[in-house]
Structures are given as C-alpha cells and as structure tokens.
Design a protein around this motif. Sequence first.
Motif, PDB file in Angstrom:
ATOM      1  N   UNK A   1       6.128  -4.577   4.361  1.00 21.27           N
ATOM      2  CA  UNK A   1       5.572  -3.293   4.175  1.00 21.27           C
ATOM      3  C   UNK A   1       6.183  -2.701   5.404  1.00 21.27           C
ATOM      4  N   UNK A   2       6.350  -3.051   6.673  1.00 22.60           N
ATOM      5  CA  UNK A   2       7.178  -2.451   7.836  1.00 22.60           C
ATOM      6  C   UNK A   2       8.695  -2.267   7.800  1.00 22.60           C
ATOM      7  N   UNK A   3       9.151  -3.184   6.713  1.00 18.19           N
ATOM      8  CA  UNK A   3      10.482  -2.962   6.689  1.00 18.19           C
ATOM      9  C   UNK A   3      10.735  -2.014   5.504  1.00 18.19           C
ATOM     10  N   UNK A   4       9.845  -1.195   5.149  1.00 17.43           N
ATOM     11  CA  UNK A   4       9.747  -0.048   4.067  1.00 17.43           C
ATOM     12  C   UNK A   4      10.400  -0.478   2.701  1.00 17.43           C
ATOM     13  N   UNK A   5      10.006  -1.820   2.382  1.00 16.05           N
ATOM     14  CA  UNK A   5      10.239  -2.299   0.919  1.00 16.05           C
ATOM     15  C   UNK A   5       9.159  -1.670   0.231  1.00 16.05           C
ATOM     16  N   UNK A   6       9.675  -1.067  -1.153  1.00 14.39           N
ATOM     17  CA  UNK A   6       8.658  -0.465  -1.975  1.00 14.39           C
ATOM     18  C   UNK A   6       7.518  -1.260  -2.297  1.00 14.39           C
ATOM     19  N   UNK A   7       6.203  -0.830  -2.698  1.00 11.18           N
ATOM     20  CA  UNK A   7       5.179  -1.588  -2.979  1.00 11.18           C
ATOM     21  C   UNK A   7       5.335  -2.653  -4.298  1.00 11.18           C
ATOM     22  N   UNK A   8       6.101  -1.910  -4.990  1.00 13.56           N
ATOM     23  CA  UNK A   8       6.440  -2.818  -6.438  1.00 13.56           C
ATOM     24  C   UNK A   8       7.380  -4.072  -5.973  1.00 13.56           C
TER      25      UNK A   8
END
Length: 310
Positions: A263-270
């Motif tokens: 999440x904090x590495x800005x990976x998409x939720x999907x």
Amino acid sequence: NGCLYSKNFPYRPTKKEAKYVLEELISKDNFIFKDEKLSNCIFQYIKSKENILSPSTIRGYYKYYRLLPEKYGKLYLSEINSMLMQNLINDYTKDHSPKTVRNFYGFVSAAINMFTDKRFHVVMPQKVRSEKYIPTCEEVMAVLNEAKNTRFFTPLYLASYGLRFGEIIALTLDDIEDSKITINKSKVNGIDNKFVTKSPKTYSSNRVVPVPKQITDKIKRDGIIFDGHNATINRYLQKTTKKLGIPYFSIHKLRHFLATQLHYMNKPKRYVESFGGWESNSAVLEKIYIHSREINEVIDFYNFDDSYFK
C-alpha cells in the motif's frame, strides 16, 4: 423425503448459498416439532454443517459447544427468551473479548434459529479496536537474518510474501517453480486437531506468487518447506524478537506487513488483492490488513514485476 422446499431470494443466489439454505430448511423441518435442550440443539446444528463448512470452522464450533455454561445448556428451547440470552452474554463477557462474545452469540443464535423462529433483543459488549504490532522492514530483515540456517527461515520468508501459514504447510515440491509459487490448497486443524488439506480460504486465494529465485532454489535443495505447527514458529519469533530487542509479532502479522508495504509503495489495490489472495472489492484488506506507517519506514522490500498480473 417427499416434501417440497422453497426459498425466495431478492437476488440470484450462488450454488453454495442455495445448498446452504436448503440444508437449513431440511434440518429445521426434521427437528422443529420436538422441544430440545439447548446443548442438544447446538450439537445437532454442528453435525448438520460438518460436510459443508471448513474443518477449522467446525473445530471452532465444537469449542463453543464445550464452553457453553452448563446451566444454559440444560434449558429447553421453549424456556429461552431475550432475558436469558442477555444473561448468557453477560456471563460470557466476563472471560472473553467482545469479538469472541459476538462470534459465540452468533453461533448460538444460529443454532436456535435452525429449530425455531425465535428472535432475541440483546445488547452486545462494545467493540474494542485492537491494534496488533506490525513489524517494519528493518525488523523483518533482522528476523530473517537470525533465521538463516534454521528450519524457520523458509516459512517466515514465504509469510513475508503474504502466504498464510496453512498455505505454506500445504505446499508440495510440485507447487514450486523458478521464481514463483502456486497456491491451490491449504491445511487447517480439523476436529481431531490434525491437519486436513482443503481448498484455499477463498476463491481469490488461488494464485501464483512471484518470489526471488533464491528461495525456490533453496526449497528444491532442501526438499521440504516446513513440517511443524504455527505455534512452534511463533515461539521461535517470541525468542528471536526478544533477543533482537524488538516488539513481538506472530507469523500471521507478516501478512499484514505485506499488505501495508505494498500500500505504501503505491501499488494499486487490485494488485495488492491479487498478490495476497484477498477478495476483490472487499473491505477486509483496507480495514484489517493495511496499517498506518511512517513514510521513512517503507523500503522497497520486494522486487516485483508489475506485468505479472496484467
């Protein structure tokens, strides 16, 4: 048995839902004419679900059955009312957390509802938000470094990639390829406290997890993943975290670690859902697994290939 059963839904139910409701209707029809003791009703309720629900769920049901206070178990269904159910909740709250009390009441009321149409008006204990400690990247790396050359390294490493413990111990060498691991089964504790192999927790749990080639090579060399119990690993973690002077965390908290890191590495939720095997559009990921984190605690712990899920 010569009877026609029907149930109206406001939507098109899944096959699993339809089967579950049908079992409820038939079971209720078989027992509704006889006034039973609560303990007997609960036992029969559990037996009616043994071929439908997960072995670990049934094991939990039997635990609730054993913990039912005797004075309530002796009561007949005709005697049970909202006041008695409230007293049961009050007694159970003395030694159990609000979450456990809610789960226990849900189980008992479902068992009663299989035999009668009774509905109760009760007040449940207030929910308490429990924020378990989630380790930082440096702490996970320190633990893995300590675990090198021990049998705990592989399960801990795989857990840091989001694998549930049941998924880890269910793995076979056939599931291991260069740089990827296939998740298609899980092991859970059954009624007799022995591991039972079953399908993964949810449909979304079936997945392929990309991991460094070094770990798949190690597994192939060792010829084994892990043959112990999660309690054994957690005892090792208690000892190791104490030695390192960091807060204790269980092996399952590494799954929380994965969700938080991505999440904090800005990976998409999907992307996060696919990698960890969470159901799409479920609130569970955001409400339970993603925790607050200071930005300076986030390191690119993983080396992912984003095209893998495309």
